[in-house]
Design a protein around this motif. Structure first.
Motif, short mmCIF file in Angstrom:
data_model
loop_
_atom_site.label_atom_id
_atom_site.label_comp_id
_atom_site.label_asym_id
_atom_site.label_seq_id
_atom_site.Cartn_x
_atom_site.Cartn_y
_atom_site.Cartn_z
N ASP A 1 -0.95 7.30 -1.07
CA ASP A 1 -2.25 7.66 -1.23
C ASP A 1 -2.35 8.78 -2.37
N ALA B 1 -3.53 4.70 5.27
CA ALA B 1 -3.37 3.69 4.44
C ALA B 1 -4.49 2.47 5.06
N HIS B 2 -4.26 2.39 6.57
CA HIS B 2 -5.05 1.26 7.41
C HIS B 2 -6.46 1.70 7.18
N CYS C 1 0.85 -1.10 -0.23
CA CYS C 1 0.02 -0.03 -0.20
C CYS C 1 1.03 1.22 -0.01
N THR D 1 -8.17 3.40 4.86
CA THR D 1 -8.52 3.15 3.38
C THR D 1 -8.80 1.67 3.20
N VAL D 2 -7.77 0.88 3.48
CA VAL D 2 -7.98 -0.52 3.25
C VAL D 2 -9.00 -1.06 3.94
N ASN E 1 2.32 8.89 2.10
CA ASN E 1 1.26 8.14 2.68
C ASN E 1 1.65 8.43 4.28
N SER F 1 -1.16 1.51 -4.99
CA SER F 1 -1.71 2.65 -3.98
C SER F 1 -2.53 1.80 -2.92
N ASN F 2 -2.95 2.62 -1.94
CA ASN F 2 -3.90 1.84 -0.76
C ASN F 2 -4.98 1.29 -1.34
N LEU G 1 0.04 -4.10 5.84
CA LEU G 1 0.24 -3.43 5.12
C LEU G 1 1.55 -2.71 4.84
N LEU H 1 4.95 1.33 2.53
CA LEU H 1 4.39 2.91 2.53
C LEU H 1 5.35 3.92 2.43
#
Length: 269
Positions: A175, A234-235, A172, A237-238, A229, A200-201, A221, A224
């Motif tokens: 962003d 990231a967390h 990931c 978004t996923v 990011n 990307s994420n 993940l 980064l």
């Protein structure tokens, strides 16, 4: 009480745009996937999880970029471990890793499986701007762990290879809006966003929704970007994307963060 050696154990020692290294352990083998930090840093990261580099027998390299091979030569010479890479990667990193004894240099061809007693290491090709990039799925005792952190996209073939693993280290990298608005040059932004760049994420979430199965319990993940990011982003978004598609985040499986400077705890799959 003596520690149980059963099972496939893993620790993401470091993951990020500045350096990558992952530790895998079975009853009979201790290996690293990539060594993209200094030898000293990797030694310290290993000590932080209660392990010693002198016990590592093999090092698998994914590609020649510095954040994946920086410590390869030092570790090979200092600890005598066997080093595995495909021919394209060996050729590309030959001038960067220094002299490694011939008996320690080994070829693991793309899209092949190397059996090492209680551990099988499966290689698969990816789409990245390196000479011959490949990543690895490791299998032991019915458990599997996939490392996939540098690719612009994931093909249907690769998704088939990595489907329903017990754990993933999944890229990931960025962003998209942070990358577009950030300070990188336009050619570098184009490279990262291309099919030979980085996931990307959102891309990472999409891949996980395609490959996750009932065996999957942990998603780390990884890789980064420090510029483009944030762990929390990231967390979120996923997790949000997967929850929106009715995946059981924090019920069926956990989403876990990684760090470029701090090892994740050693876990048994």
């Amino acid at each position: 009480m003596q520690e149980q050696n059963d099972g496939l154990k893993i620790s993401v020692l470091a993951s990020g745009s500045t350096g990558n290294c992952t530790y895998v352990e079975t009853a009979d083998h201790k290996i690293l996937i990539d060594a993209g930090l200094s030898g000293k840093k990797i030694e310290n990261l290993m000590q932080s999880i209660g392990r010693d580099l002198s016990d590592v027998d093999s090092l698998f390299v994914t590609h020649e970029h510095s954040d994946h091979r920086k410590g390869v030569g030092v570790l090979a010479r200092r600890y005598g471990m066997d080093v595995y890479a495909n021919q394209g990667t060996w050729d590309a990193m030959a001038s960067k890793v220094g002299k490694i004894p011939m008996e320690q240099k080994n070829i693991i061809a793309p899209d092949s499986v190397l059996s090492m007693g209680d551990l099988d290491v499966e290689s698969f090709t990816v789409s990245h701007d390196a000479a011959e990039p490949q990543f690895y799925a490791v299998h032991s005792g019915g458990k599997s762990f996939v490392v996939l952190t540098d690719t612009g996209y994931v093909s249907d073939h690769v998704e088939g290879v990595i489907k329903n693993a017990d754990a993933y280290l999944m890229e990931c990298n960025h962003d998209v809006e942070m990358l577009r608005m950030g300070s990188y040059s336009w050619p570098l932004k184009q490279r990262i966003l291309s099919d030979t760049g980085h996931l990307s994420n959102e891309d990472g979430a999409d891949v996980m929704m395609d490959v996750l199965g009932n065996h999957t319990k942990r998603i780390f993940l990884g890789h980064l970007s420090q510029e483009n990011n944030m762990k929390s982003l990231a967390h979120l978004t996923v997790a949000s994307i997967m929850e929106d598609h009715d995946f059981g985040v924090n019920h069926d499986f956990k989403i876990l963060d990684t760090d470029p400077e701090k090892a994740s705890g050693l876990v048994t799959l």
